[in-house]
Motif scaffolding. Structure first.
Motif, PDB file in Angstrom:
ATOM      1  N   VAL A 133       1.283  -1.485  -0.419  1.00 23.58           N
ATOM      2  CA  VAL A 133       0.178   0.177  -0.279  1.00 23.58           C
ATOM      3  C   VAL A 133       0.607   1.192  -0.131  1.00 23.58           C
ATOM      4  O   VAL A 133       2.046   1.387   0.671  1.00 23.58           O
ATOM      5  CB  VAL A 133      -0.812  -0.464   1.210  1.00 23.58           C
ATOM      6  CG1 VAL A 133      -2.040   1.114   0.810  1.00 23.58           C
ATOM      7  CG2 VAL A 133      -1.983  -1.320   1.124  1.00 23.58           C
ATOM      8  N   LEU A 134       0.428   2.123  -0.960  1.00 23.24           N
ATOM      9  CA  LEU A 134       1.243   3.793  -0.564  1.00 23.24           C
ATOM     10  C   LEU A 134       1.359   4.580   0.431  1.00 23.24           C
ATOM     11  O   LEU A 134      -0.353   4.629   1.181  1.00 23.24           O
ATOM     12  CB  LEU A 134       0.786   4.560  -1.711  1.00 23.24           C
ATOM     13  CG  LEU A 134       1.206   4.358  -3.601  1.00 23.24           C
ATOM     14  CD1 LEU A 134       0.345   4.712  -3.985  1.00 23.24           C
ATOM     15  CD2 LEU A 134       2.488   3.918  -3.905  1.00 23.24           C
ATOM     16  N   PRO A 135       2.157   4.619   1.257  1.00 24.81           N
ATOM     17  CA  PRO A 135       1.756   5.349   2.603  1.00 24.81           C
ATOM     18  C   PRO A 135       1.103   6.490   2.670  1.00 24.81           C
ATOM     19  O   PRO A 135      -0.015   6.445   3.661  1.00 24.81           O
ATOM     20  CB  PRO A 135       3.394   5.737   2.514  1.00 24.81           C
ATOM     21  CG  PRO A 135       4.204   5.513   1.660  1.00 24.81           C
ATOM     22  CD  PRO A 135       3.587   4.824   0.332  1.00 24.81           C
ATOM     23  N   ALA A 136       0.626   7.193   1.572  1.00 26.61           N
ATOM     24  CA  ALA A 136      -0.533   8.274   1.312  1.00 26.61           C
ATOM     25  C   ALA A 136      -2.107   7.536   1.556  1.00 26.61           C
ATOM     26  O   ALA A 136      -2.651   7.608   2.442  1.00 26.61           O
ATOM     27  CB  ALA A 136       0.039   9.340   0.347  1.00 26.61           C
ATOM     28  N   PHE A 154      -8.844   1.735  -5.028  1.00 31.13           N
ATOM     29  CA  PHE A 154      -8.412   2.660  -6.080  1.00 31.13           C
ATOM     30  C   PHE A 154      -7.676   3.791  -5.426  1.00 31.13           C
ATOM     31  O   PHE A 154      -8.476   4.251  -4.556  1.00 31.13           O
ATOM     32  CB  PHE A 154     -10.332   2.354  -6.579  1.00 31.13           C
ATOM     33  CG  PHE A 154     -10.577   0.746  -7.801  1.00 31.13           C
ATOM     34  CD1 PHE A 154      -9.369   0.372  -8.106  1.00 31.13           C
ATOM     35  CD2 PHE A 154     -11.367   1.584  -7.593  1.00 31.13           C
ATOM     36  CE1 PHE A 154      -9.576  -0.579  -8.202  1.00 31.13           C
ATOM     37  CE2 PHE A 154     -11.737   0.413  -9.298  1.00 31.13           C
ATOM     38  CZ  PHE A 154     -11.313  -0.390  -9.645  1.00 31.13           C
ATOM     39  N   ALA A 155      -7.078   4.427  -6.687  1.00 33.80           N
ATOM     40  CA  ALA A 155      -7.164   6.404  -6.394  1.00 33.80           C
ATOM     41  C   ALA A 155      -8.071   6.813  -7.118  1.00 33.80           C
ATOM     42  O   ALA A 155      -8.417   6.244  -8.293  1.00 33.80           O
ATOM     43  CB  ALA A 155      -5.925   6.506  -5.845  1.00 33.80           C
ATOM     44  N   THR A 156      -8.027   8.397  -6.901  1.00 32.23           N
ATOM     45  CA  THR A 156      -8.430   8.677  -8.318  1.00 32.23           C
ATOM     46  C   THR A 156      -7.749   9.978  -7.538  1.00 32.23           C
ATOM     47  O   THR A 156      -6.633  10.636  -7.448  1.00 32.23           O
ATOM     48  CB  THR A 156      -9.807   9.157  -7.828  1.00 32.23           C
ATOM     49  OG1 THR A 156     -10.312   9.977  -9.548  1.00 32.23           O
ATOM     50  CG2 THR A 156      -9.813  10.122  -6.771  1.00 32.23           C
ATOM     51  N   ARG A 357      -7.695   3.134 -14.436  1.00 28.58           N
ATOM     52  CA  ARG A 357      -7.906   3.240 -13.134  1.00 28.58           C
ATOM     53  C   ARG A 357      -6.440   3.568 -12.352  1.00 28.58           C
ATOM     54  O   ARG A 357      -5.277   3.747 -13.187  1.00 28.58           O
ATOM     55  CB  ARG A 357      -8.299   1.917 -11.903  1.00 28.58           C
ATOM     56  CG  ARG A 357      -9.350   1.357 -12.148  1.00 28.58           C
ATOM     57  CD  ARG A 357     -10.564   2.284 -12.826  1.00 28.58           C
ATOM     58  NE  ARG A 357     -10.918   3.112 -11.971  1.00 28.58           N
ATOM     59  CZ  ARG A 357     -12.387   3.393 -11.252  1.00 28.58           C
ATOM     60  NH1 ARG A 357     -13.272   3.200 -11.564  1.00 28.58           N
ATOM     61  NH2 ARG A 357     -12.274   4.280 -10.121  1.00 28.58           N
ATOM     62  N   ASP A 358      -6.442   4.652 -11.288  1.00 31.88           N
ATOM     63  CA  ASP A 358      -5.124   4.768 -10.843  1.00 31.88           C
ATOM     64  C   ASP A 358      -5.635   4.428  -9.812  1.00 31.88           C
ATOM     65  O   ASP A 358      -6.705   4.251  -8.263  1.00 31.88           O
ATOM     66  CB  ASP A 358      -5.691   6.498 -10.201  1.00 31.88           C
ATOM     67  CG  ASP A 358      -4.916   7.083 -11.038  1.00 31.88           C
ATOM     68  OD1 ASP A 358      -4.218   7.057 -11.428  1.00 31.88           O
ATOM     69  OD2 ASP A 358      -5.579   8.143 -11.746  1.00 31.88           O
ATOM     70  N   MET A 359      -4.325   3.887  -8.592  1.00 31.91           N
ATOM     71  CA  MET A 359      -3.907   2.448  -7.970  1.00 31.91           C
ATOM     72  C   MET A 359      -3.677   3.015  -6.001  1.00 31.91           C
ATOM     73  O   MET A 359      -2.871   3.943  -6.559  1.00 31.91           O
ATOM     74  CB  MET A 359      -3.811   1.226  -8.346  1.00 31.91           C
ATOM     75  CG  MET A 359      -4.201   0.631  -9.158  1.00 31.91           C
ATOM     76  SD  MET A 359      -5.838   0.037  -9.654  1.00 31.91           S
ATOM     77  CE  MET A 359      -6.111  -0.863  -7.968  1.00 31.91           C
ATOM     78  N   ALA A 360      -4.276   2.508  -5.541  1.00 34.71           N
ATOM     79  CA  ALA A 360      -3.505   3.419  -3.967  1.00 34.71           C
ATOM     80  C   ALA A 360      -2.780   2.022  -4.076  1.00 34.71           C
ATOM     81  O   ALA A 360      -1.851   2.159  -2.373  1.00 34.71           O
ATOM     82  CB  ALA A 360      -5.022   3.099  -2.737  1.00 34.71           C
ATOM     83  N   LEU A 361      -2.045   1.174  -4.461  1.00 36.26           N
ATOM     84  CA  LEU A 361      -0.791  -0.400  -4.660  1.00 36.26           C
ATOM     85  C   LEU A 361      -0.492   0.204  -5.260  1.00 36.26           C
ATOM     86  O   LEU A 361      -0.045   1.244  -5.989  1.00 36.26           O
ATOM     87  CB  LEU A 361      -1.720  -1.222  -4.305  1.00 36.26           C
ATOM     88  CG  LEU A 361      -2.937  -1.799  -3.617  1.00 36.26           C
ATOM     89  CD1 LEU A 361      -3.496  -3.001  -4.370  1.00 36.26           C
ATOM     90  CD2 LEU A 361      -2.638  -1.640  -2.437  1.00 36.26           C
ATOM     91  N   ARG A 362       1.509   0.142  -4.776  1.00 44.98           N
ATOM     92  CA  ARG A 362       2.381   0.234  -5.469  1.00 44.98           C
ATOM     93  C   ARG A 362       2.241  -0.700  -6.532  1.00 44.98           C
ATOM     94  O   ARG A 362       1.956  -1.831  -6.747  1.00 44.98           O
ATOM     95  CB  ARG A 362       3.440  -0.346  -4.468  1.00 44.98           C
ATOM     96  CG  ARG A 362       3.843   0.390  -3.574  1.00 44.98           C
ATOM     97  CD  ARG A 362       5.482   0.111  -2.981  1.00 44.98           C
ATOM     98  NE  ARG A 362       5.118   0.535  -1.430  1.00 44.98           N
ATOM     99  CZ  ARG A 362       6.088   1.375  -1.533  1.00 44.98           C
ATOM    100  NH1 ARG A 362       6.314   2.382  -1.825  1.00 44.98           N
ATOM    101  NH2 ARG A 362       5.975   1.697   0.359  1.00 44.98           N
ATOM    102  N   THR A 363       2.899   0.350  -8.147  1.00 48.16           N
ATOM    103  CA  THR A 363       2.459  -0.814  -9.219  1.00 48.16           C
ATOM    104  C   THR A 363       3.357   0.520 -10.215  1.00 48.16           C
ATOM    105  O   THR A 363       3.952   1.204  -9.877  1.00 48.16           O
ATOM    106  CB  THR A 363       1.112  -0.807 -10.140  1.00 48.16           C
ATOM    107  OG1 THR A 363       1.381  -1.801 -11.523  1.00 48.16           O
ATOM    108  CG2 THR A 363       0.786   0.374 -10.104  1.00 48.16           C
ATOM    109  N   ASP A 364       4.414  -0.815 -10.899  1.00 49.69           N
ATOM    110  CA  ASP A 364       4.991  -0.053 -11.968  1.00 49.69           C
ATOM    111  C   ASP A 364       4.186   0.237 -13.821  1.00 49.69           C
ATOM    112  O   ASP A 364       4.573   0.675 -14.699  1.00 49.69           O
ATOM    113  CB  ASP A 364       6.199  -1.268 -12.821  1.00 49.69           C
ATOM    114  CG  ASP A 364       7.078  -0.950 -10.822  1.00 49.69           C
ATOM    115  OD1 ASP A 364       6.927   0.460 -10.782  1.00 49.69           O
ATOM    116  OD2 ASP A 364       7.786  -2.082 -11.203  1.00 49.69           O
ATOM    117  N   ALA A 365       2.692  -0.091 -13.520  1.00 50.71           N
ATOM    118  CA  ALA A 365       1.920  -0.287 -14.761  1.00 50.71           C
ATOM    119  C   ALA A 365       1.790   1.027 -15.111  1.00 50.71           C
ATOM    120  O   ALA A 365       1.985   1.772 -14.557  1.00 50.71           O
ATOM    121  CB  ALA A 365       0.066  -0.973 -14.191  1.00 50.71           C
TER     122      ALA A 365
END
Length: 429
Positions: A133-136, A154-156, A357-365
């Motif tokens: 999970v991204l810290p923010a 999901f993030a936005t 989609r924007d994600m709240a998780l770490r990803t390189d996609a």
């Protein structure tokens, strides 16, 4: 100021949440099942499954989960804007789903506090998923008591989309970065029969844009105070309201914006009836290719004396999370398998590449198939970030604020009347 779901309601329904919400041994699973399903069925209450962005990817992921886990069946219960109310009703009857996929907003802000869902922090740690999970995002999903309300997903990204072709047609040489430039652009667009800024002044999209504009003169700490307390009397908040009404009365917003919705806003922009919209990434992903290729993304123009260095955007990490219900605790082994699967890097990447989609998780996609989403992700120091007010507005005030927003978008409503409508939304709550 809490959700309509209270401990008194739950106790009256015989919920027995204190025992249900207790964290069980993670290596075992209670023999009890959700009230409406067999022990091998995981009931997921979700907003994905029909037309919501990401639905095809989600359903394909569930099919793959079934292939890999033939002993577990995922049963999806799909609702849209009424999901929170439906879930609360089912929880009172002790027939709630095991996992809920919904954003952190309005009613859901109170769920963990009233034991309608459980603190998932211990599960994040026990399953080794916290580092994904991204810290923010983790900070946004953690309440004042240190409880993690849900597994972030999901993030936005919420920039401003500018139709470069329409601006060119109207003789607007560059993307507006100041309020004066925006007003000048609006006049030229209107002269060509085009709406300047389209916005759903009668729903949540208008409420978010108005909040963004009011934050022009507020630091993030000041904005937290304003939207937590409903005190719009400070100098920065008053100046923000004045800036909003100045833009409105100068004709920046589409005609009768107070009656428009998110659907009509998106339609006006996507059919090129309007040149500008403040759009979250899921809306940017739906902009037709023929419009997207001559559209640029940036921030909301600033006024003199703004508290920010560049035009503003909203970024948030609370769009969808996986909440675990008391019934879900009784099926924790199945829940663990499902959430481990959904957190896998290749599954997360599919939401980015297939659905934009924007994600709240770490990803390189990267959202290469969704150019506006990708462009918004690449916005850097040229824009400044303001708060999404959702996690600070008391749940009971959320819908009243939308009513106040519609009033505020009505031309001729004075600064004092706008402030009174906003503060009244809090008092009525």
């Amino acid at each position: 100021m809490r959700s309509s779901l209270t401990r008194r309601d739950l106790l009256a329904a015989g919920s027995g949440l204190a025992a249900a919400a207790a964290l069980p041994a993670l290596s075992g699973c209670s023999s009890l099942a959700s009230a409406d399903s067999a022990p091998d069925t995981l009931v997921v209450h979700t907003q994905l499954g029909t037309t919501a962005p990401g639905s095809p990817t989600y359903l394909a992921a569930v099919d793959l989960f079934h292939e890999e886990n033939p002993g577990i069946k995922v049963k999806n219960l799909v609702n849209s804007d009424d999901l929170a109310q439906v879930y609360e009703t089912s929880r009172l009857a002790r027939k709630e789903a095991d996992v809920v996929m919904v954003n952190l907003y309005d009613k859901t802000l109170a769920w963990t506090d009233v034991d309608a869902t459980v603190d998932v922090g211990p599960y994040l740690d026990a399953w080794g998923l916290r580092e994904r999970v991204l810290p923010a995002a983790l900070a946004d999903w953690t309440d004042d008591e240190g409880r993690v309300r849900a597994f972030p997903y999901f993030a936005t990204n919420w920039p401003v989309a500018y139709n470069r072709a329409l601006l060119d047609r109207a003789g607007v040489d560059s993307i507006p970065t100041t309020g004066d430039q925006l007003i000048a652009a609006a006049r030229k667009l209107r002269a060509k029969g085009l709406a300047p800024v389209t916005v759903g002044g009668n729903d949540w999209t208008g409420q978010k844009l108005m909040a963004q504009i009011i934050q022009t003169f507020l630091s993030q700490d000041e904005a937290r105070h304003v939207y937590s307390t409903g005190d719009f009397g400070g100098r920065g908040a008053r100046r923000g309201i004045e800036y909003f009404t100045h833009l409105r009365d100068a004709g920046v917003f589409a005609d009768k914006a107070q009656g428009l919705t998110s659907d009509s806003m998106n339609t006006q922009f996507n059919t090129e009836e309007a040149a500008i919209q403040s759009a979250m990434s899921s809306a940017l992903a739906k902009v037709p290719d023929e419009v997207a290729h001559h559209t640029e993304v940036g921030g909301w123009p600033l006024a003199d004396g703004a508290a920010h260095e560049g035009p503003t955007v909203i970024r948030a990490f609370t769009l969808i999370g996986f909440w675990i219900s008391p019934n879900g605790v009784r099926k924790i082994e199945q829940v663990e398998k499902f959430l481990r699967f959904m957190y896998r890097p290749e599954i997360v990447a599919r939401f980015v590449t297939e659905s934009g989609r924007d994600m709240a998780l770490r990803t390189d996609a990267v959202s290469t198939g969704f150019p506006l989403v990708g462009a918004a992700q690449r916005l850097g120091p040229e824009v400044s970030q303001v708060l999404l007010p959702d996690v600070y507005v008391p749940p009971a005030a959320a819908q009243s604020l939308i009513t106040a927003t519609s009033t505020s978008f009505t031309r001729g409503t004075t600064v004092a009347q706008v402030r009174a409508a906003l503060e009244s939304a809090y008092r009525s709550a």
